[in-house]
Design an enzyme around this catalytic site. Structure first.
Site, PDB file in Angstrom:
ATOM      1  N   CYS A  28     -20.378  39.448 -32.151  1.00 56.26           N
ATOM      2  CA  CYS A  28     -21.521  40.111 -31.554  1.00 56.26           C
ATOM      3  C   CYS A  28     -21.084  41.558 -31.422  1.00 56.26           C
ATOM      4  O   CYS A  28     -20.241  41.880 -30.587  1.00 56.26           O
ATOM      5  CB  CYS A  28     -21.882  39.540 -30.188  1.00 56.26           C
ATOM      6  SG  CYS A  28     -23.205  40.498 -29.422  1.00 56.26           S
ATOM      7  N   CYS A  56     -22.200  43.258 -27.858  1.00 54.42           N
ATOM      8  CA  CYS A  56     -21.649  42.800 -26.576  1.00 54.42           C
ATOM      9  C   CYS A  56     -20.811  41.558 -26.831  1.00 54.42           C
ATOM     10  O   CYS A  56     -19.806  41.642 -27.505  1.00 54.42           O
ATOM     11  CB  CYS A  56     -22.740  42.596 -25.539  1.00 54.42           C
ATOM     12  SG  CYS A  56     -24.200  41.723 -26.114  1.00 54.42           S
ATOM     13  N   SER A  57     -21.210  40.414 -26.297  1.00 61.68           N
ATOM     14  CA  SER A  57     -20.351  39.241 -26.480  1.00 61.68           C
ATOM     15  C   SER A  57     -21.179  37.972 -26.541  1.00 61.68           C
ATOM     16  O   SER A  57     -20.790  36.958 -25.990  1.00 61.68           O
ATOM     17  CB  SER A  57     -19.335  39.165 -25.346  1.00 61.68           C
ATOM     18  OG  SER A  57     -20.028  39.196 -24.106  1.00 61.68           O
ATOM     19  N   CYS A  58     -22.329  38.007 -27.218  1.00 65.46           N
ATOM     20  CA  CYS A  58     -23.166  36.812 -27.365  1.00 65.46           C
ATOM     21  C   CYS A  58     -22.337  35.693 -27.986  1.00 65.46           C
ATOM     22  O   CYS A  58     -21.578  35.920 -28.937  1.00 65.46           O
ATOM     23  CB  CYS A  58     -24.368  37.115 -28.248  1.00 65.46           C
ATOM     24  SG  CYS A  58     -25.491  38.297 -27.475  1.00 65.46           S
TER      25      CYS A  58
HETATM   26 FE    FE Z   1     -25.046  40.497 -28.060  1.00 66.12          FE
END
Ligand code: FE
Length: 208
Positions: free
Chosen positions: A105, A108-110
């Site tokens: 991602c 961000c950190s999906c």
């Molecule tokens: Fe994300």
């Protein structure tokens, strides 16, 4: 790629509040800081990804399930009981002898919580998120995975809705294995695409 809304990075304030709560609980002697680390590890690497491993092992032994999984990831994963937040729109990517898939991602950190648990720190960190897109082979090699030159590397950037799960290839030599034994060799990283499942070489008996 569209990338807005429901991402998993918490805003700063809740993160601070959590940290403050943790400090208070530790200070009052209510929790042990080691226990918090232990719990995080549990969700990062032990409980969370075991669900994804069951999905992969089931797909390896049941070709019809595998077909459903690749056609409708969310539905097929729900058949095994894994549903919920950050797993509402699952796409499963099949590794083949010609294609290796890896997930990131970039914003961000999906991450697919129901099948993989919480994302590890390297997945959330800027170097992985920026470099895997630019030089995937180099980053994978640094993580210990050499992808042969004839294999195409595909990098999938999670967007606001979709969460990806890599379906790794079943290693040779596992033809007679039970589903449970197969699940045990499916690591978290192999479902992100930064590793592949390996059959441990059996240690030679010590003769000395
Ligand atoms: Fe994300």
């Amino acid at each position: 790629m569209k990338h807005k809304g429901s991402h998993t990075e918490p805003p700063a304030e809740p993160a601070l509040r959590i940290k403050a709560l943790e400090s208070l609980l530790v200070e009052k002697g209510i929790i042990d800081p080691g226990a918090v680390d232990e719990l995080i590890d549990l969700f990062e690497s032990r409980i969370g990804p075991r669900n994804g491993a069951k999905v992969v092992a089931h797909a390896w032994v049941d070709p019809l399930y595998k077909r459903r999984l690749l056609q409708n990831g969310t539905g097929a994963i729900a058949e095994l009981g894994f549903t919920g937040l950050q797993g509402e729109d699952m796409v499963v990517l099949e590794n083949t002898p010609q294609i290796h898939n890896v997930v990131v991602c970039t914003l961000c950190s999906c991450y697919p919580w129901p099948t993989l648990g919480l994302p590890p720190s390297w997945y959330r960190a800027a170097p992985y998120r920026s470099r895997i897109v630019i030089e995937p082979r180099k980053v994978l090699a640094e993580l210990g995975l050499e992808v042969p030159p004839h294999v195409e590397v595909r990098v999938w950037d999670s967007n606001a809705e979709i969460r990806y799960l890599v379906l790794p290839m079943r290693p040779e030599g596992t033809e007679s294995w039970s589903e449970e034994r197969l699940a045990a060799i499916v690591s978290r990283d192999s479902m992100v695409g930064t590793a592949v499942p390996r059959v441990e070489a059996r240690a030679e008996p010590q003769t000395r």
